[in-house]
Design a protein around this motif. Structure first.
Motif, PDB file in Angstrom:
ATOM      1  N   UNK A 173       0.855  -1.177   0.000  1.00  0.00           N
ATOM      2  CA  UNK A 173       0.000   0.000   0.000  1.00  0.00           C
ATOM      3  C   UNK A 173       0.896   1.234   0.000  1.00  0.00           C
ATOM      4  N   UNK A 174       0.750   2.059  -1.030  1.00  0.00           N
ATOM      5  CA  UNK A 174       1.454   3.336  -1.091  1.00  0.00           C
ATOM      6  C   UNK A 174       0.451   4.436  -0.770  1.00  0.00           C
ATOM      7  N   UNK A 175       0.702   5.152   0.299  1.00  0.00           N
ATOM      8  CA  UNK A 175      -0.168   6.244   0.721  1.00  0.00           C
ATOM      9  C   UNK A 175       0.549   7.560   0.459  1.00  0.00           C
ATOM     10  N   UNK A 176      -0.046   8.398  -0.356  1.00  0.00           N
ATOM     11  CA  UNK A 176       0.508   9.720  -0.633  1.00  0.00           C
ATOM     12  C   UNK A 176      -0.253  10.729   0.214  1.00  0.00           C
ATOM     13  N   UNK A 180      -4.378  12.727   8.630  1.00  0.00           N
ATOM     14  CA  UNK A 180      -5.010  12.012   9.741  1.00  0.00           C
ATOM     15  C   UNK A 180      -5.678  10.712   9.283  1.00  0.00           C
ATOM     16  N   UNK A 181      -6.229  10.695   8.072  1.00  0.00           N
ATOM     17  CA  UNK A 181      -6.832   9.451   7.575  1.00  0.00           C
ATOM     18  C   UNK A 181      -5.756   8.388   7.399  1.00  0.00           C
ATOM     19  N   UNK A 182      -4.585   8.796   6.922  1.00  0.00           N
ATOM     20  CA  UNK A 182      -3.478   7.849   6.751  1.00  0.00           C
ATOM     21  C   UNK A 182      -3.057   7.246   8.078  1.00  0.00           C
ATOM     22  N   UNK A 183      -3.112   8.042   9.158  1.00  0.00           N
ATOM     23  CA  UNK A 183      -2.737   7.527  10.478  1.00  0.00           C
ATOM     24  C   UNK A 183      -3.639   6.383  10.911  1.00  0.00           C
ATOM     25  N   UNK A 184      -4.898   6.417  10.484  1.00  0.00           N
ATOM     26  CA  UNK A 184      -5.814   5.328  10.805  1.00  0.00           C
ATOM     27  C   UNK A 184      -5.707   4.186   9.802  1.00  0.00           C
ATOM     28  N   UNK A 239      -4.112  10.853  -0.597  1.00  0.00           N
ATOM     29  CA  UNK A 239      -4.850  11.501   0.486  1.00  0.00           C
ATOM     30  C   UNK A 239      -4.419  12.936   0.751  1.00  0.00           C
ATOM     31  N   UNK A 240      -3.438  13.441   0.020  1.00  0.00           N
ATOM     32  CA  UNK A 240      -2.908  14.765   0.347  1.00  0.00           C
ATOM     33  C   UNK A 240      -3.881  15.885   0.008  1.00  0.00           C
ATOM     34  N   UNK A 241      -4.767  15.626  -0.959  1.00  0.00           N
ATOM     35  CA  UNK A 241      -5.723  16.639  -1.419  1.00  0.00           C
ATOM     36  C   UNK A 241      -4.999  17.826  -2.049  1.00  0.00           C
ATOM     37  N   UNK A 307     -11.094   5.455   6.854  1.00  0.00           N
ATOM     38  CA  UNK A 307     -10.043   4.460   6.626  1.00  0.00           C
ATOM     39  C   UNK A 307     -10.639   3.074   6.446  1.00  0.00           C
ATOM     40  N   UNK A 308     -11.655   2.740   7.231  1.00  0.00           N
ATOM     41  CA  UNK A 308     -12.339   1.450   7.089  1.00  0.00           C
ATOM     42  C   UNK A 308     -12.943   1.336   5.693  1.00  0.00           C
ATOM     43  N   UNK A 309     -13.565   2.406   5.221  1.00  0.00           N
ATOM     44  CA  UNK A 309     -14.204   2.363   3.895  1.00  0.00           C
ATOM     45  C   UNK A 309     -13.162   2.203   2.793  1.00  0.00           C
ATOM     46  N   UNK A 310     -11.994   2.838   2.961  1.00  0.00           N
ATOM     47  CA  UNK A 310     -10.931   2.720   1.959  1.00  0.00           C
ATOM     48  C   UNK A 310     -10.381   1.304   1.932  1.00  0.00           C
ATOM     49  N   UNK A 311     -10.058   0.767   3.111  1.00  0.00           N
ATOM     50  CA  UNK A 311      -9.512  -0.583   3.178  1.00  0.00           C
ATOM     51  C   UNK A 311     -10.517  -1.594   2.638  1.00  0.00           C
TER      52      UNK A 311
END
Length: 322
Positions: A173-176, A180-184, A239-241, A307-311
């Motif tokens: 998983x690459x998170x850009x 706060x959403x990334x932290x979860x 997620x940076x927007x 985060x739950x919805x994304x995963x």
């Protein structure tokens, strides 16, 4: 990679160290088993173990059989009938049958074959270990198992005696955007079996203290992606927007084989993002790969629920459930 996901590597290491190694693989079981077909356990000659072939109800017997197989240098096919009572203790509603293949390294699985398998796994190359249980022939195949690779599904071929063990690269998983959403999302994804990487050049956001124990890279996303690459076992979540961060990563994701691309933002933001991607030369079908607004529509509120919805969407796309 956790030790329980490194069974071939540990087996090769223990064998070379002279400790001896036996790999036990689940080749058949009931539908709701605690460990699925293809699950593995490695046992050393000293009784060290890693991995699992059940929820604990047959591990002891498998370990004893593995050590005996190591002594006589032969493979064993074991079958265990699990009672309703034993099944209940490992979280099942009823009992069933488990079949386990026990193979000593060296005498049954050659060191050369295991070394090649580990090398392919290290290079993130999907590979199938194909074993004929009657003739003893074992070979590695990188083609001809597309459906099994996609579903991550080991099992018997049509003849019922050729077992195909799938070895897929770990999910990434690459998170850009270290928001706060990334932290979860990151710890949830790790629990689900993903290997996360957070990318954010903004050191205030991408501080390691905000993501304990995780890998955070304070660099531009396109540079990181160019260096590491993206394959078909990778999910990319933006997620940076901020288009300055998201767009270069998105362009590289759209050019790659990554199986999932998700992007945070409202419908208006998504519309503008799609326009920019069209101007960058992408077709409508290519742009349609973007899941945005990111995540399944479950009415989520707050970072953790988002985060739950994304995963959930990442898993659903992986399993072709949406």
């Amino acid at each position: 990679m956790p030790d329980h996901d490194r069974i071939p590597e540990l087996a090769l290491e223990w064998h070379r160290e002279g400790r001896g190694a036996v790999i036990a693989t689940v080749i058949q079981t009931w539908g709701s088993a605690p460990r699925g077909i293809g699950s593995q356990l490695v046992v050393s000659g000293n009784g060290e173990i890693e991995g699992s072939v059940s929820g604990g109800c047959v591990e002891g017997a498998v370990i004893l059989e593995a050590q005996e197989a190591l002594e006589d240098g032969t493979k064993r096919e074991l079958e265990f009938g699990v009672s309703d009572g034993d099944a209940f203790t490992v979280g099942l509603a009823c009992g069933g049958t488990i079949r386990v293949l026990v193979e000593p390294v060296g005498s049954v699985i050659s060191e050369a074959l295991l070394e090649e398998l580990c090398a392919l796994r290290a290079s993130r190359t999907p590979v199938a270990l194909v074993s004929n249980l009657d003739t003893g022939e074992r070979r590695l195949e990188r083609e001809g198992h597309d459906e099994r690779f996609r579903l991550d599904k080991s099992g018997f071929a049509e003849d019922g005696r050729t077992f195909v063990a799938i070895h897929n690269p770990p999910l990434r998983l690459l998170v850009v955007g270290a928001v706060h959403i990334a932290q979860a999302l990151v710890p949830m994804a790790r629990i689900a079996g993903f290997d996360p990487l957070v990318i954010d050049p903004r050191e205030t956001f991408g501080a390691s203290s905000r993501f304990p124990g995780e890998t955070v890279v304070n660099d531009w996303p396109d540079d990181v992606i160019d260096e590491m690459g993206i394959d078909a076992r990778t999910a990319v979540v933006l997620l940076s927007h901020d288009p300055k961060l998201d767009d270069p990563a998105l362009i590289r994701a759209l050019k790659s084989e990554c199986y999932y691309i998700g992007a945070l933002g409202s419908q208006r933001t998504q519309g503008l993002r799609r326009e920019r991607m069209a101007e960058a030369g992408f077709t409508e079908d290519e742009i349609a790969r973007i899941h945005g607004p990111v995540g399944l529509s479950i009415g989520s509120m707050g970072p953790a629920e988002i985060a739950v919805s994304i995963l959930s969407e990442m898993i659903a796309v992986l399993r072709k459930a949406v």
